[in-house]
Design an enzyme around this catalytic site. Structure first.
Site, PDB file in Angstrom:
ATOM      1  N   PHE A 121       0.886  -1.159   0.000  1.00  0.00           N
ATOM      2  CA  PHE A 121       0.000   0.000   0.000  1.00  0.00           C
ATOM      3  C   PHE A 121       0.928   1.213   0.000  1.00  0.00           C
ATOM      4  CE2 PHE A 121      -4.679  -0.204   1.519  1.00  0.00           C
ATOM      5  CZ  PHE A 121      -5.018  -0.944   0.409  1.00  0.00           C
ATOM      6  N   GLN A 235      -9.029  12.799   5.531  1.00  0.00           N
ATOM      7  CA  GLN A 235      -8.294  12.225   4.409  1.00  0.00           C
ATOM      8  C   GLN A 235      -9.146  12.168   3.154  1.00  0.00           C
ATOM      9  OE1 GLN A 235      -6.881   7.907   4.464  1.00  0.00           O
ATOM     10  NE2 GLN A 235      -5.008   9.059   4.081  1.00  0.00           N
ATOM     11  N   HIS A 237      -9.236  10.446  -0.127  1.00  0.00           N
ATOM     12  CA  HIS A 237      -8.648   9.296  -0.830  1.00  0.00           C
ATOM     13  C   HIS A 237      -8.531   9.692  -2.298  1.00  0.00           C
ATOM     14  CE1 HIS A 237      -8.320   5.255  -2.527  1.00  0.00           C
ATOM     15  NE2 HIS A 237      -8.275   4.727  -1.313  1.00  0.00           N
ATOM     16  N   LEU A 251     -15.619   4.349  -3.480  1.00  0.00           N
ATOM     17  CA  LEU A 251     -14.179   4.117  -3.450  1.00  0.00           C
ATOM     18  C   LEU A 251     -13.690   3.135  -4.509  1.00  0.00           C
ATOM     19  CD1 LEU A 251     -11.797   4.937  -1.535  1.00  0.00           C
ATOM     20  CD2 LEU A 251     -12.045   2.670  -0.541  1.00  0.00           C
ATOM     21  N   GLU A 254      -7.249   1.582  -3.060  1.00  0.00           N
ATOM     22  CA  GLU A 254      -5.823   1.817  -3.306  1.00  0.00           C
ATOM     23  C   GLU A 254      -5.136   0.534  -3.788  1.00  0.00           C
ATOM     24  OE1 GLU A 254      -3.954   4.139  -0.278  1.00  0.00           O
ATOM     25  OE2 GLU A 254      -2.047   3.105  -0.467  1.00  0.00           O
ATOM     26  N   ARG A 285      -1.187   9.258   0.336  1.00  0.00           N
ATOM     27  CA  ARG A 285      -2.520   9.612  -0.159  1.00  0.00           C
ATOM     28  C   ARG A 285      -2.689  11.116  -0.320  1.00  0.00           C
ATOM     29  NH1 ARG A 285      -6.763   5.417   2.719  1.00  0.00           N
ATOM     30  NH2 ARG A 285      -6.079   3.669   1.433  1.00  0.00           N
ATOM     31  N   HIS A 350     -12.773  10.496   2.693  1.00  0.00           N
ATOM     32  CA  HIS A 350     -12.732   9.059   2.964  1.00  0.00           C
ATOM     33  C   HIS A 350     -12.603   8.713   4.441  1.00  0.00           C
ATOM     34  CE1 HIS A 350     -11.828   4.854   2.403  1.00  0.00           C
ATOM     35  NE2 HIS A 350     -10.583   4.987   2.837  1.00  0.00           N
ATOM     36  N   ARG A 385      -3.102   9.463   6.823  1.00  0.00           N
ATOM     37  CA  ARG A 385      -3.223   8.064   7.247  1.00  0.00           C
ATOM     38  C   ARG A 385      -2.650   7.141   6.189  1.00  0.00           C
ATOM     39  NH1 ARG A 385      -7.192   3.858   6.841  1.00  0.00           N
ATOM     40  NH2 ARG A 385      -8.235   5.118   5.267  1.00  0.00           N
TER      41      ARG A 385
HETATM   42  O1  FUM Z   1      -8.196   2.034  -0.744  1.00  0.00           O
HETATM   43  C1  FUM Z   1      -8.522   1.266   0.136  1.00  0.00           C
HETATM   44  O2  FUM Z   1      -8.646   0.071  -0.022  1.00  0.00           O
HETATM   45  C2  FUM Z   1      -8.749   1.823   1.463  1.00  0.00           C
HETATM   46  C3  FUM Z   1      -8.114   1.346   2.507  1.00  0.00           C
HETATM   47  C4  FUM Z   1      -8.050   2.175   3.702  1.00  0.00           C
HETATM   48  O3  FUM Z   1      -8.501   3.318   3.635  1.00  0.00           O
HETATM   49  O4  FUM Z   1      -7.504   1.733   4.713  1.00  0.00           O
END
Ligand code: FUM
Length: 577
Positions: A121, A235, A237, A251, A254, A285, A350, A385
């Site tokens: 991530f 946040q 996203h 969403l 990510e 992010r 988000h 985050r």
């Molecule tokens: O993008 C996502 O899968 C989100 C994950 C998260 O915000 O922890």
């Protein structure tokens, strides 16, 4: 008022998403009498939308990983605003959280040899995100519900809590009503755990659905005497879809970028090379979101006001097994096959990185016996985050808070009751229902979402935030004319009126705190203060009547600080206009 139902428990948990369930399970495992209540059906809690994964330094893919490195990455990318003690607790205990889920039957993705798979991530040094396709939150919620049923957690998921019951700085329960038949409920409890989510539904483009994350935690906590930390740190996203209008902000995980997805502007340029040439799409992010906003505002976006996330070069099997929800959602809502066409996206509100102020050791608040966890709480994420950290946090602190609330209840010398506090809560609902107004909740919520989007989005300024506060005052002034009409279908209208009151408080806290943070740091991008100000390594602590207090953030222990990846906490590459 004879129809009021009286309930009692040693510990009341408000919210039946992942955080509330994990705490309630812990309490039952300790033999404590617990009751969990929620305003939406437990199988449909917001946790089910959490997608790409949950972090823990298991080292299954990258054995060099350690909890210390996880903590260092988290603090570094929080722009030094996370509480180091909270981060250490989360990083150190996340592997235990994963083991517990495994024991309770969570179907994590695995490598051929049986190891739990971990993927990248954004801004993590190592692969440490465990997952179940991109349905990780859904599987966690199912697993926790199964476990809750095994240990017999009583769950009532039709109760809306309108007030916490507090006297002499101590909580003694909560007041609310059944959203189906309107029956009032007085719940007496020694301790109360708030697991009522965040406030991201007050933006127009948001990954929260209608009626969830409407700021309930803010309202319940501050009316009880607790404070809010860093409300402004929301946040965005990078990837939410643009249409259809009723799904705007949905969403796109990510994980899509973690698996190799590429961002392009309307001219086909892979623009992240101009903002973070090393980490590209897997930058933090806040940077990716700002890069996308900048592309759009400078005219390089698509006609609909987005950029393109391209997965068409990925192996079809990777998409179907590791991104099944994105694949399916896009077919469902846009009839778009992501194996063939790119997805049009823009940043989406988000996650509330701020929330109720809590102590590091047990997530207790300023009110005796009141605890907060999950998105309702604060301290783990600072100004940015890391994806996958919130699910880790709710498992770790769910367990710790459960233990702390159990100990508090068992150590209580006498149980508090206070008729005046119950009367006040009762009267609030009586007044809302007796209203003769003509204004309506939906249009007032829309006005809040419009003003927050216009004045408190990815990029902010003193002038804009000031204008936002003026518009907010105009919405607040409409409140006495609010019409509340429960009907044959149920008492949703009353719930929505209280959601609205929560949203008003959350919007005010956010605008005032964003105004006070005169700098650019993480998710807070101020066009009039485009630099990070080292003197503002503080939390903005907001209370209903007391304004904002700036609280310095404790220093990071040297052992962790030494592991932070090099690079200034700077705004280089952010291109705030
Ligand atoms: O993008 C996502 O899968 C989100 C994950 C998260 O915000 O922890």
């Amino acid at each position: 008022v004879n129809t009021e139902r009286k309930l009692s428990a040693s510990v009341l948990v408000i919210g039946t998403g992942g955080a509330g369930l994990r705490a309630a399970i812990e309490l039952r495992q300790q033999g404590i009498d617990v009751l969990a209540v929620g305003k939406r059906r437990k199988y449909d809690a917001h946790t089910t939308l959490a997608a790409g994964g949950i972090n823990a330094a298991l080292g299954t893919m990258d054995p060099e990983d350690s909890w210390q490195q996880h903590a260092a990455d988290t603090i570094k990318e929080s722009y030094q605003l996370a509480d180091p003690a909270i981060v250490e607790t989360v990083a150190r205990n996340a592997p235990q959280g994963i083991r517990e889920l495994e024991e309770w039957g969570m179907p994590f993705a695995r490598e051929a040899d049986g190891r739990i798979s971990q993927r990248f991530f954004g801004a993590h040094k190592y692969r440490r995100t465990c997952f179940a396709g991109d349905y990780t939150g859904l599987e966690i919620q199912r697993t926790l519900l199964r476990r809750a049923s095994e240990v017999r957690v009583p769950i009532v998921d039709t109760v809306y809590i309108s007030r916490l019951l507090v006297a002499e700085g101590q909580v003694f329960g909560a007041y609310g009503f059944d959203v189906v038949d309107g029956t009032r409920v007085v719940i007496h409890a020694d301790a109360v755990i708030l697991a009522t989510g965040g406030h991201t539904r007050i933006w127009r483009q948001t990954s929260s659905r209608r009626d969830e994350n409407t700021g309930d935690s803010f309202r319940l906590a501050v009316l009880a005497g607790a404070r809010i930390r860093d409300a402004e740190l929301v946040q965005f996203h990078p990837s939410g879809i643009l249409e259809p209008a009723d799904a705007a902000g949905l969403l796109i995980s990510e994980a899509a970028r973690g698996e190799g997805g590429i961002l392009r502007n309307a001219a086909g340029e892979r623009f992240m090379s101009r903002y973070d040439p090393e980490r590209m799409e897997l930058s933090t992010r806040d940077r990716v979101a700002l890069a996308i906003s900048t592309e759009i505002s400078e005219g390089r976006g698509t006609a609909k006001g987005g950029v393109l996330l391209d997965l068409t070069h990925l192996d079809r099997d990777v998409i179907l097994t590791r991104l099944p929800r994105v694949y399916r959602n896009m077919l469902d809502v846009q009839m778009l096959d992501i194996t063939k066409d790119p997805i049009e996206i823009a940043p989406t509100a988000h996650y509330s990185m701020g929330g109720v102020w809590v102590r590091a050791e047990d997530h207790g608040t300023d009110v005796a016996g009141l605890y907060a966890i999950g998105e309702a709480s604060s301290g783990t994420h600072g100004a940015n985050r890391l994806g996958g950290n919130s699910l880790a946090e709710l498992l770790v602190y769910g367990r710790i808070v459960g233990q702390a609330a159990a100990a508090y209840s068992q150590g209580l010398a006498a149980q508090l009751r206070n008729r005046a506090a119950v009367n006040e809560a009762r009267q609030e609902l009586d007044e809302l229902l007796a209203g003769r107004g003509y204004d309506n909740v939906r249009s007032m919520q829309r006005a809040i979402r419009d003003l927050m989007t216009e004045h408190a989005g990815v990029i902010r300024s003193e002038q804009g935030l000031g204008r936002g506060l003026e518009k907010l005052a105009a919405v607040e002034a409409r409140l006495p004319d609010l019409a509340v009409h429960p009907d044959i279908a149920g008492f949703d209208d009353l719930a929505h009126a209280l959601d609205l009151k929560g949203s008003l408080i959350a919007a005010r806290a956010t605008l005032e705190s964003a105004l006070a943070r005169r700098e650019t740091r993480g998710a807070q991008n101020r066009s009039d203060y485009p630099e990070l100000d080292p003197a503002l390594k503080v939390n903005m602590v907001w209370s209903l009547d007391g304004g904002i207090e700036q609280q310095p953030v404790p220093d990071t222990p040297a052992e962790i600080a030494a592991l932070e990846l090099p690079g200034e906490d700077s705004v280089v590459g952010k291109l705030v206009e």
